[in-house]
Design an enzyme around this catalytic site. Structure first.
Site, PDB file in Angstrom:
ATOM      1  N   LYS A  13       0.970  -1.334   0.102  1.00 44.60           N
ATOM      2  CA  LYS A  13      -0.164  -0.086  -0.048  1.00 44.60           C
ATOM      3  C   LYS A  13       0.841   1.322   0.065  1.00 44.60           C
ATOM      4  O   LYS A  13       0.578   2.140  -0.723  1.00 44.60           O
ATOM      5  CB  LYS A  13      -0.848   0.037   1.178  1.00 44.60           C
ATOM      6  CG  LYS A  13      -1.832  -1.352   1.448  1.00 44.60           C
ATOM      7  CD  LYS A  13      -2.790  -1.218   2.513  1.00 44.60           C
ATOM      8  CE  LYS A  13      -2.018  -1.112   3.611  1.00 44.60           C
ATOM      9  NZ  LYS A  13      -1.326  -2.403   4.153  1.00 44.60           N
ATOM     10  N   ARG A 126      11.794  -5.804   4.804  1.00 41.51           N
ATOM     11  CA  ARG A 126      11.466  -4.256   4.512  1.00 41.51           C
ATOM     12  C   ARG A 126      12.468  -3.446   5.354  1.00 41.51           C
ATOM     13  O   ARG A 126      12.827  -3.688   6.503  1.00 41.51           O
ATOM     14  CB  ARG A 126      10.060  -3.767   4.997  1.00 41.51           C
ATOM     15  CG  ARG A 126      10.024  -2.244   4.780  1.00 41.51           C
ATOM     16  CD  ARG A 126       8.542  -1.891   4.940  1.00 41.51           C
ATOM     17  NE  ARG A 126       7.624  -2.323   6.081  1.00 41.51           N
ATOM     18  CZ  ARG A 126       6.418  -2.299   6.367  1.00 41.51           C
ATOM     19  NH1 ARG A 126       5.485  -1.617   5.307  1.00 41.51           N
ATOM     20  NH2 ARG A 126       5.915  -2.573   7.658  1.00 41.51           N
TER      21      ARG A 126
HETATM   22  P1  AP5 Z   1       0.556   0.885   8.813  1.00 45.44           P
HETATM   23  O1  AP5 Z   1       1.826   1.825   8.756  1.00 45.44           O
HETATM   24  O2  AP5 Z   1      -0.584   1.438   7.991  1.00 45.44           O
HETATM   25  O3  AP5 Z   1       1.003  -0.593   8.431  1.00 45.44           O
HETATM   26  P2  AP5 Z   1       0.155  -1.752   7.554  1.00 45.44           P
HETATM   27  O4  AP5 Z   1      -0.912  -1.680   7.126  1.00 45.44           O
HETATM   28  O5  AP5 Z   1       0.469  -2.940   8.533  1.00 45.44           O
HETATM   29  O6  AP5 Z   1       1.014  -1.942   6.385  1.00 45.44           O
HETATM   30  P3  AP5 Z   1       2.659  -1.628   6.007  1.00 45.44           P
HETATM   31  O7  AP5 Z   1       2.986  -0.306   6.159  1.00 45.44           O
HETATM   32  O8  AP5 Z   1       3.240  -2.401   7.051  1.00 45.44           O
HETATM   33  O9  AP5 Z   1       2.572  -2.165   4.580  1.00 45.44           O
HETATM   34  P4  AP5 Z   1       2.036  -1.756   3.062  1.00 45.44           P
HETATM   35  O10 AP5 Z   1       1.062  -2.429   2.625  1.00 45.44           O
HETATM   36  O11 AP5 Z   1       2.196  -0.373   3.217  1.00 45.44           O
HETATM   37  O12 AP5 Z   1       3.645  -2.276   2.419  1.00 45.44           O
HETATM   38  P5  AP5 Z   1       4.894  -1.671   1.642  1.00 45.44           P
HETATM   39  O13 AP5 Z   1       4.214  -0.832   0.512  1.00 45.44           O
HETATM   40  O14 AP5 Z   1       5.706  -0.941   2.773  1.00 45.44           O
HETATM   41  O15 AP5 Z   1      -0.236   0.953  10.306  1.00 45.44           O
HETATM   42  C1  AP5 Z   1       0.856   0.625  11.467  1.00 45.44           C
HETATM   43  C2  AP5 Z   1       0.015   0.796  12.767  1.00 45.44           C
HETATM   44  O16 AP5 Z   1      -0.607   2.047  12.867  1.00 45.44           O
HETATM   45  C3  AP5 Z   1      -1.100  -0.434  12.876  1.00 45.44           C
HETATM   46  O17 AP5 Z   1      -0.760  -1.494  13.309  1.00 45.44           O
HETATM   47  C4  AP5 Z   1      -2.031   0.537  13.751  1.00 45.44           C
HETATM   48  O18 AP5 Z   1      -1.623   0.304  14.981  1.00 45.44           O
HETATM   49  C5  AP5 Z   1      -1.891   1.821  13.450  1.00 45.44           C
HETATM   50  N1  AP5 Z   1      -2.861   2.262  12.409  1.00 45.44           N
HETATM   51  C6  AP5 Z   1      -2.751   2.688  11.194  1.00 45.44           C
HETATM   52  N2  AP5 Z   1      -3.909   3.223  10.469  1.00 45.44           N
HETATM   53  C7  AP5 Z   1      -4.905   2.849  11.537  1.00 45.44           C
HETATM   54  C8  AP5 Z   1      -6.233   2.957  11.245  1.00 45.44           C
HETATM   55  N3  AP5 Z   1      -6.845   3.525   9.960  1.00 45.44           N
HETATM   56  N4  AP5 Z   1      -7.029   2.665  12.430  1.00 45.44           N
HETATM   57  C9  AP5 Z   1      -6.326   2.125  13.378  1.00 45.44           C
HETATM   58  N5  AP5 Z   1      -5.062   1.964  13.688  1.00 45.44           N
HETATM   59  C10 AP5 Z   1      -4.112   2.515  12.619  1.00 45.44           C
HETATM   60  O19 AP5 Z   1       5.490  -2.966   1.281  1.00 45.44           O
HETATM   61  C11 AP5 Z   1       5.803  -3.957   2.367  1.00 45.44           C
HETATM   62  C12 AP5 Z   1       7.425  -4.366   1.543  1.00 45.44           C
HETATM   63  O20 AP5 Z   1       7.027  -5.032   0.231  1.00 45.44           O
HETATM   64  C13 AP5 Z   1       8.482  -3.204   1.341  1.00 45.44           C
HETATM   65  O21 AP5 Z   1       9.706  -3.841   1.572  1.00 45.44           O
HETATM   66  C14 AP5 Z   1       8.164  -3.201  -0.447  1.00 45.44           C
HETATM   67  O22 AP5 Z   1       9.385  -2.679  -0.923  1.00 45.44           O
HETATM   68  C15 AP5 Z   1       7.886  -4.431  -0.877  1.00 45.44           C
HETATM   69  N6  AP5 Z   1       7.193  -4.623  -1.691  1.00 45.44           N
HETATM   70  C16 AP5 Z   1       5.897  -3.877  -2.284  1.00 45.44           C
HETATM   71  N7  AP5 Z   1       5.395  -4.420  -3.365  1.00 45.44           N
HETATM   72  C17 AP5 Z   1       6.210  -5.347  -4.087  1.00 45.44           C
HETATM   73  C18 AP5 Z   1       6.078  -6.083  -5.133  1.00 45.44           C
HETATM   74  N8  AP5 Z   1       5.043  -5.666  -5.771  1.00 45.44           N
HETATM   75  N9  AP5 Z   1       7.100  -6.952  -5.191  1.00 45.44           N
HETATM   76  C19 AP5 Z   1       7.868  -6.897  -4.464  1.00 45.44           C
HETATM   77  N10 AP5 Z   1       8.427  -6.370  -3.064  1.00 45.44           N
HETATM   78  C20 AP5 Z   1       7.199  -5.505  -3.072  1.00 45.44           C
END
Ligand code: AP5
Ligand code: ZN
Length: 213
Positions: A13, A126
């Site tokens: 995301k 990551r």
């Molecule tokens: P938040 O920061 O939103 O974490 P998340 O939803 O767990 O999402 P991530 O940031 O971990 O993953 P992402 O999907 O963005 O993946 P990314 O692009 O980094 O939330 C953190 C915390 O905040 C929550 O636990 C909660 O406590 C709180 N919170 C936040 N919003 C809230 C809400 N609305 N309500 C309540 N609480 C809330 O990619 C991951 C990895 O994969 C990277 O290394 C990337 O380089 C790699 N990658 C990505 N795409 C590809 C691909 N196509 N191929 C290969 N590698 C890839």
């Protein structure tokens, strides 16, 4: 127009929201990034939300909505914005919808789908830039120099919630609290499902196609 990025932790995301934000020149609003910034600066909000982030559970809806409402009412959101990591519960979705209805804004939901196995692998590898927030992956998107951001030269770090125990809890929280949103938005006919398991370029192109439709 509000574009929502929905999907499990680690689906990509943040990665794709950043790209789309630059391409369309609209703000990228990540509730996770906002909370992490507050935790880092030890603000009043940061102190309140730290334990939720550390344990991989959700920040209470009212607190999240206050932050989001504040942000999306800003001038720079007039021409549209991207929500990454919000909404994450049905009540959050309802609050957003009510607000946007009054502004006559429409919603498009991009659901990035990926298996548990894959997201666990991605999150474990990551790394994030301390300075500019750029997202790397030791396997799929390594920096040119070890531990250093290609873009700004900043130091890369591992998010504290990317530890195996917390990843597991975040996934559990996702299935319990956030997954119901998939049916919720599908039933409204405003959701587009994209497999996030493909290469970054390919995922990005599919997202851009859906947005321009
Ligand atoms: P938040 O920061 O939103 O974490 P998340 O939803 O767990 O999402 P991530 O940031 O971990 O993953 P992402 O999907 O963005 O993946 P990314 O692009 O980094 O939330 C953190 C915390 O905040 C929550 O636990 C909660 O406590 C709180 N919170 C936040 N919003 C809230 C809400 N609305 N309500 C309540 N609480 C809330 O990619 C991951 C990895 O994969 C990277 O290394 C990337 O380089 C790699 N990658 C990505 N795409 C590809 C691909 N196509 N191929 C290969 N590698 C890839
Ligand atoms: Zn950087």
């Amino acid at each position: 127009k509000a574009i929502i990025f929905l999907g499990p932790p680690g689906a990509g995301k943040g990665t794709h929201a950043k790209e789309v934000s630059q391409i369309l020149n609209i703000p990228h609003i990540s509730t996770g990034d906002i909370f992490r910034e507050h935790v880092k600066n030890q603000t009043e909000l940061g102190i309140k939300v730290k334990s939720y982030l550390d344990s991989g559970s959700l920040v209470p809806d009212e607190l999240v909505w206050e932050v989001v409402k504040d942000r999306i009412s800003k001038e720079d959101c007039k021409n549209g914005f991207i929500l990454d990591g919000f909404p994450r519960t049905i009540p959050q979705a309802e609050m957003l919808e009510k607000y946007l209805k009054e502004k006559n804004a429409v919603i498009k939901v991009i659901y990035l789908d990926a298996s548990d196995e894959l997201v666990i692998k991605r999150l474990s590898a990551r790394r994030v830039c301390k300075n500019c927030g750029a997202i790397y992956n030791l396997i799929s998107m390594p920096p040119k120099k070890d531990g250093i951001c290609d873009i700004c030269g900043g130091e890369l770090y591992q998010r504290s919630d990317d530890k195996p125990e917390v990843i597991k809890q975040r996934l559990e929280t996702y299935y319990k609290e956030t997954q119901p949103l998939i049916d919720y938005y599908r039933n409204k006919g405003i959701m587009y499902t994209i497999s996030a398991e493909k290469e970054r370029e390919e995922v990005l192109n599919e997202i851009l196609k859906v947005i321009s439709e």
